[in-house]
Motif scaffolding. Structure first.
Motif, PDB file in Angstrom:
ATOM      1  N   ARG E  26      24.327  11.467   7.016  1.00  0.00           N
ATOM      2  CA  ARG E  26      24.464  12.451   8.096  1.00  0.00           C
ATOM      3  C   ARG E  26      23.383  12.244   9.138  1.00  0.00           C
ATOM      4  O   ARG E  26      23.582  12.483  10.307  1.00  0.00           O
ATOM      5  CB  ARG E  26      24.321  13.876   7.537  1.00  0.00           C
ATOM      6  N   GLU E  50      25.156  18.281   0.194  1.00  0.00           N
ATOM      7  CA  GLU E  50      24.214  17.302   0.724  1.00  0.00           C
ATOM      8  C   GLU E  50      23.014  17.096  -0.193  1.00  0.00           C
ATOM      9  O   GLU E  50      22.686  17.968  -1.000  1.00  0.00           O
ATOM     10  CB  GLU E  50      23.643  17.803   2.052  1.00  0.00           C
ATOM     11  N   LYS E  69      26.263   8.611  10.310  1.00  0.00           N
ATOM     12  CA  LYS E  69      27.710   8.387  10.269  1.00  0.00           C
ATOM     13  C   LYS E  69      28.113   7.067   9.601  1.00  0.00           C
ATOM     14  O   LYS E  69      29.239   6.609   9.788  1.00  0.00           O
ATOM     15  CB  LYS E  69      28.305   8.497  11.684  1.00  0.00           C
ATOM     16  N   VAL E 107      32.940  14.595   3.824  1.00  0.00           N
ATOM     17  CA  VAL E 107      32.449  15.735   4.578  1.00  0.00           C
ATOM     18  C   VAL E 107      33.030  16.982   3.936  1.00  0.00           C
ATOM     19  O   VAL E 107      34.213  17.025   3.637  1.00  0.00           O
ATOM     20  CB  VAL E 107      32.905  15.628   6.046  1.00  0.00           C
ATOM     21  N   ILE E 210      30.688  17.738  12.412  1.00  0.00           N
ATOM     22  CA  ILE E 210      29.782  16.863  11.669  1.00  0.00           C
ATOM     23  C   ILE E 210      28.407  16.883  12.318  1.00  0.00           C
ATOM     24  O   ILE E 210      28.290  16.753  13.539  1.00  0.00           O
ATOM     25  CB  ILE E 210      30.332  15.433  11.606  1.00  0.00           C
ATOM     26  N   ASP E 211      27.355  17.014  11.502  1.00  0.00           N
ATOM     27  CA  ASP E 211      25.996  17.100  12.045  1.00  0.00           C
ATOM     28  C   ASP E 211      25.897  18.121  13.149  1.00  0.00           C
ATOM     29  O   ASP E 211      25.421  17.844  14.250  1.00  0.00           O
ATOM     30  CB  ASP E 211      25.561  15.736  12.572  1.00  0.00           C
TER      31      ASP E 211
END
Lengths: 318, 318, 318, 318, 318, 318
Positions: E26, E50, E69, E107, E210-211
């Motif tokens: 990530r 995570e 990524k 994810v 994402i992030d």
């Protein structure tokens, strides 16, 4: 080695910058690493700011060579350690006479000359109409003349540099003059004298312009009560009586605005309220300017703790 | 007229009580009633407490007769007005010489004699070992001798009576002695001197023992900063130097415990912390005792505002 | 190796001290270092205090040898790690029979003997006049006799040592007696019983005198509600009726003073308020004394978190 | 006299309304007017709400006739007194047998029948799977059966009427069932038992459904600690052991959510947190509904003190 | 290598677990170790959660290979670092085509299908009776259709995963329906539309699923003001007038409940208050469930910061 | 009757003053006195301030004659009612044409002419360099031109008079110019536009210059969100894109400084912080000046609620 950083000063350093500079050791603390060897944690400064550095695997000779207030020539690389910059030292040696560097040149100080600030303050004292207020102010400024012109305004956060106090006072005086122009009900005698005296107790609360710390008196009494007692005693010595003395004492006692911020009385005079305001305004501008100076347009500054931990935005184009 | 109330004092009055008493007018304020006639709101006291009364339909002559600090003979009945007691006046007249009553007898005062309290305080000063601390304390007590022995400790809430300050100081000194016996790390010199001086600034903060108000100096500077400056100046005059002066200044500056309670510094000395504690303890005992004295066993007192508005319970049997 | 430190105990250790001592492992936690090898973080104690130490590069055998409640002989040097002291271990081995050391000797405990404290408490119970209050108190003290005499008063901050609870109770009883002498409106039966019972629930809230932790019951119910229910149930079993039971329950429920400090009711009895006060006073004296014991005259102690993070000053001469 | 108000109840009264109604005197307090005559301040209720009224110039006979818990026939007009409604009495007389009105009919009570609420609660108890939890809950509901079904949930603010507690519990049970359907991790045994018991201590904290006041036990111990002790004792008597007892005690102790709201422990169980939530939600809906019921579409309600003093808007069309 | 962890996902990892898994990088941050070598701090995720990992002694090639990524195959062991889990990497390599893993599979995302959630939301829009409210809601949902269905509800704390916002909205809609069944005074049009719109501004406040980070607009304006302006503008464009628009704006402006929580107005509508409540309830259930899912019966969860830093208990048997 | 008060205006009235003046009835509320007769509570104003008055024993004709926005000729005497001034009416009659008084002359308004303020504001708009910022500002000022020039800045506390908003904006613009002279890092375009727009939403939040109240939109949305949406929509309509729009929205959203003071975002731009400051400064000067204008030198003002309930001192000589 012709590095741009050498020109701009440590304040502007970024991760990855390689530097070679004369710097001043502000503080040196010994530690023991997990491999059992001694190391030093150094706080290094130049005239723009500070950075921390580790010197690993030091000998006893090193320990006695790299102490506080030593000037050194240091080479190294800047990196990020838990969100703050550190300097990784590649080489270091004490400066010698042939290097021709002075300790004073490696300490951050106010952007104005001491002499000019002194003159400006004297001019404002001269503009005070009330004779008692003028005498009292002049007397106390004289008593602490030298320390006043060198003292920082704080140990950190804002105006925490050589002559920072005088610089802060000069900015506040100009602000006060502008504001009094717009609000004629304000008395400029009280404003000017109140501003000049409000933080004067810091010359005894703080230990001086380099490696500034609180003195024992600073911790137990504080600059607010120190200067209040000084005004009281000065009025006694000069034989000044009348309401003015009490009003000036009130202004310095109340200039932090609230009990929880250190003032035993809240401002109960128009001029006391405005001085509290101007004090804040100048401190905030100083903190915001310093924080935004370091970042690119279109990004946010680091968090500024005394501004409620906010991070400020630097617009792209304005 | 043989009324029990006449014996016990106005502090003990209950709804429905009929009274006939000499009383002192503490304050007299003119108003206009909804019928257009003038009336006076009187605060009447005897040596146990106070009560409010309305004098309806007064003439101009009445207005000039019933002013503050007048002694009157009053008859009436006690009733409840919005949760507080009031006196309904049936008849009233100014006292004359033949009545043989003194204003002093109608003012609440401390349960100990001034002379005895003075002696006790002197004895504690005598017990102070450190010569500087003793001289400084003695000097300031002498300077304000008379006012110190007459001043109340506050305008309301606790020890708000003639000589209340001295009485409060005497109780605190006895407490300090007991506590220092149990905790030998406490320095009794600092405790005794700190207690004697801590509220001495009230002789200038408050207007005196009758109809006590804050002075202008009291509002703008406050008793804490007043006495701190006095200690500073006294040390100067007596040529006393050394840490003791700073410690005593710290104790008086910090005795309210926190910035929001008026202290520019929190206690940072063991003795400063304990004096703050003892000060609170004695004030609280005084407030709780007075509130519970008025109520029957098995019931709750009225709310005590400075004790977080709590109401206290008086047990049935214990 | 004849080191002064060996004499005075780990509490008095300073940076740079070299020590050789028997110590108790209070806790042992495994970690993995950046070089991939396992290490142990040990909390080591003697009868004066504690220190943290790292044991680097341990084998699986080491891991099973150096577990909690093991007595070890350790050699090493004290250093500063991020503002707190740590012990750098030079050598370590488990103690064996021939070393003749007991786990009990390496645990900090109250400065009075358990038997003496027990006797003092019994004497105060004996002095309680009200038969119901006395029986109830005696019953509960008996029920938890042993745990009461061994329990600490807390997991940290103050009286966090073997028999700390009993020691704290004894100090409070003496204080209560002194104060009741000065304020005769206080009922000593309620004071003595309230003090003896107020923290008794800690024998179930905490896990015991060594490596003290909160129990599940301690976290979900808490010592205040535990002892309140116990008083309720004891009165039931002993057939005691009357207001006294409710008053004692109120005292234990309210002894933390405020809702945000864990009390479901604020003190509404004179004696409840005073017990809350005495409880604080004794805890504060304990914390200030311990912090100031470690520092030189003329310097400040470390910050004491439960005292609003203040740092206290130890005067030079007084 | 055919007045609409007579139909709809005093809760719906507006300034200028003329009424003729049987009402209950909830409280009668004597005062003395500025003209020296006695008057009564009456709190009058019917089954929809309350109103204050003054009865001027009363005789001693009147005073003994118009006391609390008397049913009267009253005529008068509603007016605004400092922002709150008052009733100006035109005529008043005590009701007699031929009037055929019952005190019970003039007291506000829950919109459901006691018997129905009892049945609902029993059904939820029946649905509890865990035998210990079920027995404990049934035991305590039985012990206080009658008071539970009559008690109000509070002295004011929400559900402050006859059987208000049972009504509040029933609403909460339905809510809990719906929510548990959506969040299967919730344990319905703990939810149902926790809800039924959470406020049961109010049967001893409050004085009953009419003119509800706090009892001495209510003020000194409080319903939270009362019911926690009861659960403890009940488990003892029933010989129930196991974690369930502690969990239920925790739920009742924590249901106010925070120390400053009266809970000695915050919720540390999913079900405890949800019960705290449901409790609030039902109370808030009750307060908002009652406030908005009184106002016209397109206007704002009066301020609701326990909802942070907010005033709520009633939309014009939705 | 058949490790149970490979099956259950990183969220369930415990100290000592050995894992071999495909994971997504990530974030990758470069540091310099005390030995002078570069290392990377990696945040690695799979579809359950995570973990942080350090990659020591990296070459420049490594630095460009292991960036954000990137999907990697990683082997290692889980250990405790200062109270949080970290992964000690034994081996790592980037995934290649033959591995056949997709970034999307690594994810975390909502437990419902996007299509199903979309349908549910459409059904609730369909149930809105008021034509203006329905049109306005449909218009804005359409405008941000895609982002709405993918956005997380937050950057951390609760629903901080792919499609978390839609999942949160769906749960709230079901809750609202249940509650409106029990309290008929609530208007379901306002509830449904208000819930669907309340957080829609997050599609511009946050950077995507994402992030997730705050955008500049997110920091300077915030999702509350963003959506309020959008409603205003949409009503303009659709020609919708009437109170409904203002009511919906009020609901979104007030849904954080208080000024200090980001709402410029507190809820002043029944439906606004309830939406604020439901929003909290669903977020809290999500946080408690996730925290308790990780711990054994009979133990406490880790502290949950936004739930006042509480730690929750998982009962042994219930 | 030639009374000085007639000259100076009601703002300067003191207890005992007798007046004869034309005044405007701002509000008229009916009550019923304890004697059963109707009375009116009138708020009467002239161009300097307001006073309350009671009209006792009114007939129905009086009630319809003395309604809001009526000009009357009134005679009476000023007295003190519970610490606030009231007017005791001796005679009153509605003004007629021959009296030749206008409603406008009896309303307090700004000390500058509308036309002059309009010109000043236009000049500052003209000075804005950035074309987008200038267009946007000009567009919104034009849209609400008339209301902007008439609106008060508040319902009470500061600038609560006709054209108070424009007057406040003009003072702030001058202040901003002075301050930007001293701190060149400030962008004057953002300062000027931000100041002109910051309170413009008040033209819809408040009901207008006479008897100012909050509108429904004002209560539910508030001037901060109103103007933020207007800027958003204006930029849309004018086709303006770019960071400037977001910056202006941020400035108006943040100008109250904190969430608890109504701003959904704190200031995160230097100019936003300064506008928040200037806004406060001008409001405080206005409040202090008005309060001190009423009192004699050497005395304290009444308490000013929004200045933390402080009372300010007017020095004797300065």
């Amino acid at each position: 080695m012709a590095l741009s950083l050498t020109m701009k000063g440590i304040f502007y350093a970024k991760v990855g910058d390689k530097i070679e500079r004369y710097m001043l050791i502000r503080q040196s603390v010994r530690g023991i690493a997990s491999n059992g060897k001694a190391f030093l944690t150094l706080r290094l400064s130049d005239d723009t700011g500070e950075i921390e550095a580790k010197l690993w695997g030091v000998s006893q000779e090193d320990e006695s060579k790299y102490v506080g207030k030593t000037v050194v020539l240091v080479q190294g690389e800047v990196f990020d350690y838990r969100g703050r910059l550190q300097l990784k030292i590649a080489s270091i040696r004490p400066a010698n006479e042939s290097d021709q560097v002075n300790l004073e040149d490696l300490v951050q100080s106010a952007p104005l000359q001491k002499r000019d600030m002194q003159e400006t303050i004297n001019q404002y004292i001269f503009d005070i109409q009330n004779a008692n207020v003028q005498r009292l102010t002049r007397h106390l400024v004289k008593k602490y003349q030298e320390e006043f012109m060198e003292a920082p305004a704080a140990t950190r956060n804002h105006h925490e540099f050589m002559s920072g106090l005088a610089y802060h006072v000069v900015s506040m005086l100009h602000l006060a003059k502008s504001i009094a122009n717009l609000y004629p009900s304000l008395n400029t005698d009280l404003l000017y004298a109140g501003i000049i005296l409000h933080d004067l107790g810091k010359v005894r609360e703080l230990s001086g312009p380099i490696d500034t710390e609180y003195t024992i008196e600073g911790k137990l009494i504080g600059h607010i009560s120190i200067i209040a007692s000084e005004i009281h005693q000065a009025a006694n010595e000069l034989g000044i009586e009348g309401e003015e003395v009490m009003l000036l004492e009130h202004i310095v006692l109340s200039h932090h605005g609230k009990g929880e911020w250190g003032s035993p009385k809240p401002p109960l005079l128009r001029e006391a309220e405005i001085i509290h305001y101007i004090d804040n305004l100048d401190a905030k501008m100083n903190m915001m300017d310093r924080a935004l100076q370091k970042v690119e347009p279109g990004t946010f500054s680091e968090r500024i703790m005394p501004l409620e931990n906010r991070t400020f935005y630097r617009p792209k184009s304005m």
